[in-house]
Structure formats: structure tokens, C-alpha cells
Design a protein around this motif. Structure first.
Motif, PDB file in Angstrom:
ATOM      1  N   GLU A 181       0.841  -1.211   0.000  1.00 56.27           N
ATOM      2  CA  GLU A 181       0.000   0.000   0.000  1.00 56.27           C
ATOM      3  C   GLU A 181       0.872   1.256   0.000  1.00 56.27           C
ATOM      4  OE1 GLU A 181      -0.579  -2.127   3.199  1.00 56.27           O
ATOM      5  OE2 GLU A 181      -1.120  -3.402   1.512  1.00 56.27           O
ATOM      6  N   GLU A 182       2.027   1.170   0.648  1.00 61.90           N
ATOM      7  CA  GLU A 182       2.929   2.329   0.662  1.00 61.90           C
ATOM      8  C   GLU A 182       3.518   2.577  -0.733  1.00 61.90           C
ATOM      9  OE1 GLU A 182       4.813   2.614   5.041  1.00 61.90           O
ATOM     10  OE2 GLU A 182       5.258   0.733   4.020  1.00 61.90           O
ATOM     11  N   PHE A 183       3.804   1.472  -1.436  1.00 60.73           N
ATOM     12  CA  PHE A 183       4.264   1.639  -2.821  1.00 60.73           C
ATOM     13  C   PHE A 183       3.186   2.326  -3.651  1.00 60.73           C
ATOM     14  CE2 PHE A 183       7.518  -1.489  -1.732  1.00 60.73           C
ATOM     15  CZ  PHE A 183       8.597  -0.996  -2.428  1.00 60.73           C
ATOM     16  N   LYS A 184       1.950   1.898  -3.439  1.00 59.52           N
ATOM     17  CA  LYS A 184       0.815   2.492  -4.180  1.00 59.52           C
ATOM     18  C   LYS A 184       0.708   3.991  -3.882  1.00 59.52           C
ATOM     19  CE  LYS A 184      -0.979  -0.313  -6.855  1.00 59.52           C
ATOM     20  NZ  LYS A 184      -0.860   0.115  -8.225  1.00 59.52           N
ATOM     21  N   GLU A 185       0.851   4.327  -2.594  1.00 57.06           N
ATOM     22  CA  GLU A 185       0.734   5.733  -2.206  1.00 57.06           C
ATOM     23  C   GLU A 185       1.850   6.573  -2.839  1.00 57.06           C
ATOM     24  OE1 GLU A 185       0.221   6.073   2.040  1.00 57.06           O
ATOM     25  OE2 GLU A 185       0.340   8.268   1.956  1.00 57.06           O
ATOM     26  N   LEU A 186       3.063   6.022  -2.819  1.00 53.09           N
ATOM     27  CA  LEU A 186       4.178   6.752  -3.430  1.00 53.09           C
ATOM     28  C   LEU A 186       3.985   6.875  -4.942  1.00 53.09           C
ATOM     29  CD1 LEU A 186       7.180   5.306  -1.384  1.00 53.09           C
ATOM     30  CD2 LEU A 186       6.405   7.687  -1.399  1.00 53.09           C
ATOM     31  N   GLU A 187       3.412   5.835  -5.539  1.00 54.14           N
ATOM     32  CA  GLU A 187       3.136   5.882  -6.980  1.00 54.14           C
ATOM     33  C   GLU A 187       2.178   7.039  -7.295  1.00 54.14           C
ATOM     34  OE1 GLU A 187       1.890   2.126  -8.802  1.00 54.14           O
ATOM     35  OE2 GLU A 187       0.588   3.260 -10.132  1.00 54.14           O
ATOM     36  N   GLU A 188       1.145   7.158  -6.489  1.00 56.41           N
ATOM     37  CA  GLU A 188       0.178   8.254  -6.710  1.00 56.41           C
ATOM     38  C   GLU A 188       0.843   9.614  -6.556  1.00 56.41           C
ATOM     39  OE1 GLU A 188      -3.283   7.753  -4.229  1.00 56.41           O
ATOM     40  OE2 GLU A 188      -3.559   5.711  -4.985  1.00 56.41           O
ATOM     41  N   ILE A 189       1.681   9.733  -5.519  1.00 56.28           N
ATOM     42  CA  ILE A 189       2.384  11.006  -5.303  1.00 56.28           C
ATOM     43  C   ILE A 189       3.287  11.310  -6.503  1.00 56.28           C
ATOM     44  CG2 ILE A 189       4.097  12.185  -3.854  1.00 56.28           C
ATOM     45  CD1 ILE A 189       2.958  10.490  -1.475  1.00 56.28           C
ATOM     46  N   ALA A 190       3.958  10.266  -6.989  1.00 55.53           N
ATOM     47  CA  ALA A 190       4.877  10.455  -8.128  1.00 55.53           C
ATOM     48  C   ALA A 190       4.121  10.948  -9.357  1.00 55.53           C
ATOM     49  CB  ALA A 190       5.612   9.156  -8.431  1.00 55.53           C
ATOM     50  N   TYR A 191       2.953  10.370  -9.609  1.00 52.81           N
ATOM     51  CA  TYR A 191       2.169  10.837 -10.764  1.00 52.81           C
ATOM     52  C   TYR A 191       1.750  12.292 -10.582  1.00 52.81           C
ATOM     53  CZ  TYR A 191       1.908   6.445 -13.343  1.00 52.81           C
ATOM     54  OH  TYR A 191       2.221   5.337 -14.090  1.00 52.81           O
ATOM     55  N   LYS A 192       1.394  12.645  -9.332  1.00 50.24           N
ATOM     56  CA  LYS A 192       1.011  14.043  -9.079  1.00 50.24           C
ATOM     57  C   LYS A 192       2.196  14.982  -9.319  1.00 50.24           C
ATOM     58  CE  LYS A 192      -2.829  13.221  -5.985  1.00 50.24           C
ATOM     59  NZ  LYS A 192      -3.115  12.789  -4.617  1.00 50.24           N
ATOM     60  N   LEU A 193       3.401  14.478  -9.056  1.00 47.14           N
ATOM     61  CA  LEU A 193       4.588  15.311  -9.292  1.00 47.14           C
ATOM     62  C   LEU A 193       4.886  15.471 -10.783  1.00 47.14           C
ATOM     63  CD1 LEU A 193       6.960  14.013  -6.444  1.00 47.14           C
ATOM     64  CD2 LEU A 193       5.957  16.290  -6.621  1.00 47.14           C
ATOM     65  N   GLY A 194       4.262  14.626 -11.597  1.00 45.67           N
ATOM     66  CA  GLY A 194       4.393  14.823 -13.045  1.00 45.67           C
ATOM     67  C   GLY A 194       5.180  13.778 -13.811  1.00 45.67           C
ATOM     68  N   PHE A 195       5.555  12.659 -13.173  1.00 44.89           N
ATOM     69  CA  PHE A 195       6.248  11.605 -13.936  1.00 44.89           C
ATOM     70  C   PHE A 195       5.299  11.039 -14.994  1.00 44.89           C
ATOM     71  CE2 PHE A 195       8.696  11.649  -9.992  1.00 44.89           C
ATOM     72  CZ  PHE A 195       9.992  11.641 -10.485  1.00 44.89           C
ATOM     73  N   SER A 196       5.855  10.672 -16.131  1.00 45.92           N
ATOM     74  CA  SER A 196       5.019  10.109 -17.198  1.00 45.92           C
ATOM     75  C   SER A 196       4.674   8.657 -16.911  1.00 45.92           C
ATOM     76  CB  SER A 196       5.758  10.174 -18.532  1.00 45.92           C
ATOM     77  OG  SER A 196       6.037  11.508 -18.825  1.00 45.92           O
ATOM     78  N   TYR A 197       5.571   7.947 -16.276  1.00 45.30           N
ATOM     79  CA  TYR A 197       5.284   6.558 -15.934  1.00 45.30           C
ATOM     80  C   TYR A 197       6.025   6.196 -14.638  1.00 45.30           C
ATOM     81  CZ  TYR A 197       4.018   1.693 -16.502  1.00 45.30           C
ATOM     82  OH  TYR A 197       3.471   0.454 -16.317  1.00 45.30           O
ATOM     83  N   VAL A 198       5.351   5.434 -13.807  1.00 48.67           N
ATOM     84  CA  VAL A 198       5.926   5.056 -12.510  1.00 48.67           C
ATOM     85  C   VAL A 198       5.765   3.554 -12.325  1.00 48.67           C
ATOM     86  CG1 VAL A 198       5.815   5.411 -10.005  1.00 48.67           C
ATOM     87  CG2 VAL A 198       5.237   7.299 -11.552  1.00 48.67           C
ATOM     88  N   ILE A 199       6.845   2.911 -11.962  1.00 48.83           N
ATOM     89  CA  ILE A 199       6.772   1.503 -11.571  1.00 48.83           C
ATOM     90  C   ILE A 199       7.125   1.482 -10.089  1.00 48.83           C
ATOM     91  CG2 ILE A 199       7.633  -0.840 -11.933  1.00 48.83           C
ATOM     92  CD1 ILE A 199       8.484  -0.077 -14.694  1.00 48.83           C
ATOM     93  N   ALA A 200       6.172   1.122  -9.260  1.00 47.91           N
ATOM     94  CA  ALA A 200       6.396   1.095  -7.809  1.00 47.91           C
ATOM     95  C   ALA A 200       5.967  -0.268  -7.294  1.00 47.91           C
ATOM     96  CB  ALA A 200       5.597   2.210  -7.142  1.00 47.91           C
ATOM     97  N   HIS A 201       6.931  -1.078  -6.980  1.00 50.92           N
ATOM     98  CA  HIS A 201       6.643  -2.449  -6.549  1.00 50.92           C
ATOM     99  C   HIS A 201       7.893  -2.993  -5.857  1.00 50.92           C
ATOM    100  CE1 HIS A 201       5.882  -6.783  -6.830  1.00 50.92           C
ATOM    101  NE2 HIS A 201       4.607  -6.459  -6.910  1.00 50.92           N
TER     102      HIS A 201
END
Lengths: 86, 294
Positions: B244-264
């Protein structure tokens, strides 16, 4: 009856041999039937727990390394009496 | 601390790939770093080639790749890699290297030759490189960028505060950011990528700061993964992150503007690299909204 030994595959990280691990669980006991692809042995290495599958259909004959024993690539862990063809 | 369980399943493709890379004498980081995804990647016919030998000149304290005095460069290696790509029928190839601080250009020219050789022998292939920092030598970096990779990855590996503890003394947090920023200046349409290993003792806020720094450097693709100690010689794991923490960081990363995020937990820089590239290209072109990856 043909007997085969299930080993820690040497093809696992093939050119990075030096690792070793500890058997933490044997998932079958002597006399149990085993099918190709069944999880058979759990080996703990520093990075993870490796679940080794049986490459054979057959019956477990003998446990060669009990839980707690140390293994490395190529180590034989379980002896299996393999079912013949046809 | 509970360890990740890996199902060891070596199929025919795995064994064939193993034969091809061994017979051509090409190292792979999959083996060198005891990558936990080797079964999945090799089993689907994909490997990450590691050029310039299997011995690194740096002593990063998270990494299992051999350290010491490296072998001389094999001048034929670019063609061997190109041949391996052809034999494996790859349309997307990931190439990394050990650090070569013993070479005047850190191995940049060899990287460039490899990229060109792979593209010459395999028209249409996409090439992703995961490069060292070349000790901040921006001319060396330029040589790699102009040779035409489609994705250029360089890892900051950890947060600013932990960099001196985790990475070799010749590495630097700002030096790595400079490499990533400058690559975009040399080629503004080049897709850039970087990875952060979690679980080395960083705080949540420090991770977000590092993500923000990467975005400020123009990085397009972010990889967040769990640090797994390869042997007792490397740093211990300070914390295992929950999914769930990976998921949360993934969401934050998208909000920061990354085009693609792999968080696992098991993600690594080159893991599912082709998919990440294709998604990033789509999103940069504005064709698809970000959604859960991996």
C-alpha cells in the motif's frame, strides 16, 4: 525404477555461482507423490526465499538435506523415484 | 523481517537465453546482481546486458556486482551484444554496465559503439541504457546521448542524506541529478529514467524530496523498489515497505508529473522496461492518462 536427484539448479544466476543458502522447509515427505512443477523445497538465501520445484513426476524416496542444512548451486536435496514412460 | 518468496521456474526459453549469453561471453546484470526477476525475465526471453565486464570499480554498499580491478574492454563486445539481440529476436533491449573509473571516458565511447552496433544490426530496435555517472564528465555523457538511445536511465539509488553511506564515494546525489538534467539538454525528446531503492533508512519525506528532485531534473520514468540485501557484506534492510505504501508513493509520483511510474517491491530499473517506455511515450504524447502500472 529410475531414481533422480532434485538439485538446486546450477542454471540459477548461472555465472554468479558463489551464493549459498539454507533449506528451511521440505514440502513433501518420503512416500509422497510429486508432480513436475510442484513446489518441493524452500531455500533461504540472504535476499529471498527460493521455492524449488520438482522437475519430475514420481514419489519422494529420500530427503538428502534436512531443514537447517546448507546448500549451494548443484546441491542434491531430494531423491525422487521417477515414474516410467507409458 | 519476512523475505520475498521467489518461485524458481526455469523454462526452455530461460535455458536457451542462458546458452546464448554464455556462448557469446556477454555478462548480464540479471546474474551479476542476483536479480530476483531473472526467472520471469529470462523465461520470457528478455535479459539486461552488462557491458565492459562483470567487475565494477566502485564499492556501492547495496550492490552485489563484483568489485575490483576490471578486465580490459573487449572491442568486439558491441557486435556481440548486437548479435545477441538478433538471436533473441528482441525489439527492445536494455543495456547497462559496470562503472569503469579506470577508463579516461568512463566507458562512454564503448557505450556509444554498443548502441550504434545494436541499432545497425537490428533496424527498428529500441535501446534503453542504464549508465554510470562518468564522474560527472558531461562530454562523456554527450557521446552516449548522441549515439541515439531511446531511453537513458541513471539511478540516484537513494535519498540525498543516505547517498554517502549507500553509494561509492565517487558518486554524488547532485552529480547524478546533473547527469539526468544534462541528458535532456543534449536531447530534449530523450526519455529519461531513474530508480530509488526503498528500505535503506530513508524517511517518507526524504523519498518525496528525491522524487521532486528527479522531476526537477526532467526525469520521465520513475522506478521505486524494495532494497533486498544480497549478502551479509551489503547494508542491512532498514525497513520493508508495504504494498500500500508503494501504491501511495506511486500516486504522489504521478502528481509530481512523472510520465510513468513503476512502484513495486520487486521492480528493478530494467524490469518491464519495454512496457514502461511504450506507456511513457503515449502519456508524453498526451494519449493516455496515468493509471496504476505494474
Amino acid at each position: 525404477m529410475l531414481e533422480e536427484i532434485v538439485r538446486i539448479p546450477e542454471e540459477l544466476w548461472p555465472r554468479r555461482g558463489g551464493w549459498n543458502g539454507k533449506v528451511i522447509n521440505i514440502l513433501k515427505k518420503p512416500g509422497d507423490r510429486v508432480s513436475k512443477g510442484d513446489p518441493l523445497v524452500e531455500v533461504e538465501i540472504e535476499k529471498a526465499v527460493l521455492v524449488i520445484e520438482s522437475p519430475y513426476d514420481g514419489v519422494v524416496k529420500e530427503i538428502l538435506v534436512p531443514p537447517g542444512g546448507s546448500v549451494s548451486p548443484g546441491s542434491g536435496v531430494v531423491k525422487v523415484e521417477v515414474f516410467g514412460e507409458g | 523481517m519476512e523475505k520475498v518468496r521467489l518461485r524458481v521456474s526455469l523454462n526452455q526459453r530461460y535455458l536457451e537465453l542462458s546458452k546464448i549469453v554464455s556462448s557469446l561471453g556477454i555478462a548480464t546484470v540479471c546474474e551479476g546482481a542476483l536479480c530476483p526477476n531473472i526467472f520471469e525475465c529470462w523465461g520470457s526471453g528478455v535479459a539486461t546486458f552488462m557491458i565492459m565486464g562483470d567487475t565494477c570499480t566502485r564499492g556501492c554498499r547495496f550492490c552485489y556486482v563484483k568489485k575490483g580491478v576490471p578486465q580490459p574492454i573487449d572491442p568486439l563486445e558491441p557486435y556481440k551484444v548486437a548479435e545477441a539481440v538478433k538471436k533473441l529476436g528482441l525489439d527492445y533491449v536494455t543495456i547497462t554496465s559496470v562503472d569503469r573509473d579506470d577508463l579516461p571516458d568512463g566507458g562512454a565511447e564503448h557505450f556509444a559503439r554498443t548502441i550504434r552496433a545494436v541499432k545497425d544490426l537490428n533496424p527498428g530496435v529500441r535501446v534503453e541504457v542504464l549508465i554510470p555517472d562518468f564522474r560527472g564528465d558531461l562530454d562523456a555523457l554527450k557521446r552516449v546521448v548522441v549515439s541515439g538511445p531511446d531511453v537513458l536511465a541513471h539511478n540516484i539509488e537513494t535519498v540525498r542524506r543516505l547517498t554517502p553511506l549507500v553509494r561509492d564515494w565517487r558518486s554524488g546525489y547532485d552529480q547524478s541529478l546533473r547527469v539526468l538534467r544534462q541528458a535532456k539538454i543534449y536531447n530534449p525528446v530523450l526519455i529519461t529514467k531513474s530508480s530509488i531503492l526503498l528500505g535503506l533508512g530513508e524517511t517518507w519525506e526524504e523519498v518525496i524530496d528525491a522524487m521532486r528532485d528527479l522531476r526537477d531534473a526532467g526525469v520521465d520514468i520513475l522506478v521505486l523498489s524494495q532494497y533486498m540485501r544480497p549478502s551479509p557484506k551489503q547494508l542491512p534492510v532498514a525497513r520493508v515497505y508495504k504494498i500500500e505504501e508503494f501504491k501511495e508513493l506511486e500516486e504522489i509520483a504521478y502528481k509530481l508529473g512523472f510520465s510513468y511510474v513503476i512502484a513495486h517491491p520487486l521492480a528493478r530499473t530494467s524490469y518491464k522496461a519495454r512496457e514502461a517506455y511504450l506507456e511513457a511515450v503515449k502519456r508524453i504524447a498526451g494519449h493516455a492518462p496515468p493509471q496504476g502500472g505494474f
